[in-house]
Design a protein around this motif. Structure first.
Motif, PDB file in Angstrom:
ATOM      1  N   SER A 213      -4.720 -66.372  42.552  1.00 51.63           N
ATOM      2  CA  SER A 213      -5.161 -65.121  42.874  1.00 51.63           C
ATOM      3  C   SER A 213      -3.442 -65.173  43.745  1.00 51.63           C
ATOM      4  O   SER A 213      -2.792 -64.572  43.714  1.00 51.63           O
ATOM      5  N   CYS A 214      -2.965 -66.348  44.386  1.00 49.69           N
ATOM      6  CA  CYS A 214      -1.295 -66.601  44.551  1.00 49.69           C
ATOM      7  C   CYS A 214      -1.120 -66.258  43.325  1.00 49.69           C
ATOM      8  O   CYS A 214       0.378 -65.375  43.425  1.00 49.69           O
ATOM      9  N   VAL A 215      -0.810 -67.120  42.278  1.00 48.60           N
ATOM     10  CA  VAL A 215       0.212 -66.531  41.287  1.00 48.60           C
ATOM     11  C   VAL A 215       0.347 -65.436  40.912  1.00 48.60           C
ATOM     12  O   VAL A 215       1.160 -64.862  40.151  1.00 48.60           O
ATOM     13  N   ALA A 216      -1.253 -64.511  40.607  1.00 48.46           N
ATOM     14  CA  ALA A 216      -1.097 -63.005  40.130  1.00 48.46           C
ATOM     15  C   ALA A 216       0.082 -61.948  40.930  1.00 48.46           C
ATOM     16  O   ALA A 216       0.279 -60.841  40.947  1.00 48.46           O
ATOM     17  N   ALA A 217      -0.358 -62.694  42.615  1.00 47.38           N
ATOM     18  CA  ALA A 217       0.127 -62.001  43.902  1.00 47.38           C
ATOM     19  C   ALA A 217       1.856 -62.327  43.222  1.00 47.38           C
ATOM     20  O   ALA A 217       2.889 -61.284  44.137  1.00 47.38           O
ATOM     21  N   GLY A 218       2.439 -63.431  43.088  1.00 53.05           N
ATOM     22  CA  GLY A 218       4.154 -63.949  42.715  1.00 53.05           C
ATOM     23  C   GLY A 218       4.420 -65.021  43.605  1.00 53.05           C
ATOM     24  O   GLY A 218       5.478 -65.243  43.178  1.00 53.05           O
ATOM     25  N   PHE A 219       3.513 -65.541  43.266  1.00 47.22           N
ATOM     26  CA  PHE A 219       4.373 -66.869  43.747  1.00 47.22           C
ATOM     27  C   PHE A 219       2.810 -67.998  43.739  1.00 47.22           C
ATOM     28  O   PHE A 219       2.131 -67.714  43.137  1.00 47.22           O
ATOM     29  N   THR A 220       3.856 -69.472  43.878  1.00 39.36           N
ATOM     30  CA  THR A 220       2.819 -70.659  43.541  1.00 39.36           C
ATOM     31  C   THR A 220       2.981 -71.168  44.840  1.00 39.36           C
ATOM     32  O   THR A 220       4.275 -72.385  45.021  1.00 39.36           O
ATOM     33  N   PRO A 221       1.424 -71.223  45.417  1.00 42.18           N
ATOM     34  CA  PRO A 221       1.069 -72.333  46.286  1.00 42.18           C
ATOM     35  C   PRO A 221       1.268 -74.045  46.223  1.00 42.18           C
ATOM     36  O   PRO A 221       0.848 -74.239  45.041  1.00 42.18           O
ATOM     37  N   ASP A 222       1.805 -74.990  46.517  1.00 39.84           N
ATOM     38  CA  ASP A 222       2.080 -76.578  46.698  1.00 39.84           C
ATOM     39  C   ASP A 222       0.675 -76.799  47.527  1.00 39.84           C
ATOM     40  O   ASP A 222       0.881 -76.681  49.126  1.00 39.84           O
ATOM     41  N   ILE A 223      -0.703 -77.006  46.635  1.00 39.72           N
ATOM     42  CA  ILE A 223      -1.620 -77.353  48.128  1.00 39.72           C
ATOM     43  C   ILE A 223      -1.928 -78.593  48.495  1.00 39.72           C
ATOM     44  O   ILE A 223      -1.752 -79.480  47.751  1.00 39.72           O
ATOM     45  N   THR A 224      -1.295 -78.678  49.845  1.00 40.06           N
ATOM     46  CA  THR A 224      -1.506 -80.295  50.273  1.00 40.06           C
ATOM     47  C   THR A 224      -3.379 -80.380  50.667  1.00 40.06           C
ATOM     48  O   THR A 224      -2.998 -81.651  50.842  1.00 40.06           O
ATOM     49  N   LEU A 225      -3.379 -80.145  51.585  1.00 41.47           N
ATOM     50  CA  LEU A 225      -4.885 -80.291  51.521  1.00 41.47           C
ATOM     51  C   LEU A 225      -6.437 -78.770  51.599  1.00 41.47           C
ATOM     52  O   LEU A 225      -5.194 -77.563  51.113  1.00 41.47           O
ATOM     53  N   ASP A 226      -7.236 -79.345  51.566  1.00 40.24           N
ATOM     54  CA  ASP A 226      -8.149 -77.906  51.248  1.00 40.24           C
ATOM     55  C   ASP A 226      -9.186 -78.340  52.557  1.00 40.24           C
ATOM     56  O   ASP A 226      -8.843 -79.491  53.101  1.00 40.24           O
ATOM     57  N   ALA A 227      -9.455 -76.705  52.736  1.00 39.85           N
ATOM     58  CA  ALA A 227     -10.631 -76.615  54.464  1.00 39.85           C
ATOM     59  C   ALA A 227     -11.756 -76.236  53.916  1.00 39.85           C
ATOM     60  O   ALA A 227     -11.892 -75.365  52.708  1.00 39.85           O
ATOM     61  N   ALA A 228     -12.461 -76.593  54.815  1.00 41.23           N
ATOM     62  CA  ALA A 228     -14.531 -75.718  54.238  1.00 41.23           C
ATOM     63  C   ALA A 228     -13.883 -74.840  54.607  1.00 41.23           C
ATOM     64  O   ALA A 228     -14.791 -73.720  54.037  1.00 41.23           O
ATOM     65  N   GLU A 229     -13.896 -74.843  55.438  1.00 35.44           N
ATOM     66  CA  GLU A 229     -13.929 -73.120  56.466  1.00 35.44           C
ATOM     67  C   GLU A 229     -12.851 -72.607  57.125  1.00 35.44           C
ATOM     68  O   GLU A 229     -11.921 -73.533  57.320  1.00 35.44           O
TER      69      GLU A 229
END
Length: 298
Positions: A213-229
């Motif tokens: 969804s981020c790539v479709a919006a035009g940017f690539t996220p550098d995911i450093t952490l996941d959050a459960a909620e």
């Protein structure tokens, strides 16, 4: 027919992995308990436990049987409660399944407030469950209505659904972030920034869906952490760990330490659906469903 008492004995032994401790919990002696378990296995034609001198363990078939047994006993308990209420002349209770979004958007609390005003004596049981569990609860009639993140299939022979709301995703970032004071953000501004991915469902592919969804919006996220909620994500953002996309309903009256920005070019949102069984057995269920649908802002 299965004996519910035997099934309760089976669950106790499975959970303790010890006949003696299970017997103490059930307030019976070990010998009758062992006989009941052996009788259950004989009637089923199934080996439920692996036995040795030290402990007793579930077989692979036993683990499958345990999950279904717990569901059956839960349903039996709800059915018994409903029967007692009907026997006292009451119209019965309501069993409502929900995902967290139903609470923090305010939709379920609003519907429950209306219900208590209209039917102050009715009993309501709430069950926080994943969508798939709720669908099964509707089919088994252990739930009256389900509030879920995705609808059942359109051609589902048993279940109906309606979209209740779409909760837009907003950008949250640390208040001291270089982008926090910028009025208009473009996709390039977010490219390569450290991101906190917020789990949106129990689907194992949720992370891939977020990146897509981020790539479709035009940017690539550098995911450093996941959050459960979302609340966890807000705390991590406030601590300076990165950016996140969080539902509008979660950032009302923005928490300390974060800045909130709308992204007109990002169409992401969290959806909430109501689902119910096509065959309505009690008028109170239809009445509450109408209350839920009327509480939706759409």
């Amino acid at each position: 027919m299965l004996d519910l008492r035997q099934l309760r004995y089976f669950v106790a032994v499975a959970e303790t992995e010890h006949v003696g401790r299970a017997a103490e919990q059930l307030h019976i002696s070990q010998s009758p308990l062992s006989r009941q378990i052996a009788q259950l296995e004989k009637e089923l034609g199934l080996v439920l436990f692996e036995r040795d001198r030290q402990r007793i363990r579930l077989t692979s078939d036993g683990r499958v049987f345990l999950a279904e047994t717990r569901a059956l006993l839960t349903h039996a308990g709800r059915l018994e409660n409903l029967g007692r209420r009907l026997g006292r002349g009451e119209e019965g209770g309501l069993c409502v399944g929900y995902v967290p979004d139903a609470m923090h958007t305010g939709l379920l609390p609003a519907a429950l407030r209306t219900l208590r005003l209209e039917r102050p004596g009715i009993h309501v049981a709430l069950y926080g469950q994943q969508s798939a569990e709720q669908f099964e609860g509707l089919r088994q009639r252990s739930l009256d209505i389900a509030l879920v993140q995705e609808p059942p299939a359109e051609n589902d022979p048993d279940l109906c659904s309606a979209l209740l709301l779409e909760d837009p995703l907003l950008l949250v970032l640390p208040v001291d972030h270089p982008l926090a004071d910028r009025a208009d953000l473009v996709p390039e501004d977010l490219d390569g920034q450290p991101w906190i991915a917020v789990e949106s469902s129990r689907d194992p592919a949720w992370r891939d869906a977020f990146v897509a969804s981020c790539v479709a919006a035009g940017f690539t996220p550098d995911i450093t952490l996941d959050a459960a909620e979302p609340l966890t994500a807000l705390g991590l953002v406030a601590s300076g760990f990165g950016l996140a996309l969080v539902e509008r309903s979660m950032v009302r009256g923005a928490a300390p330490g974060i800045a909130v920005r709308e992204l007109p070019w990002h169409s992401g949102s969290a959806r909430l659906w109501a689902a119910w069984h096509r065959v309505e057995l009690r008028p109170v269920v239809g009445s509450f469903r109408a209350t839920v649908l009327s509480a939706a802002p759409m």
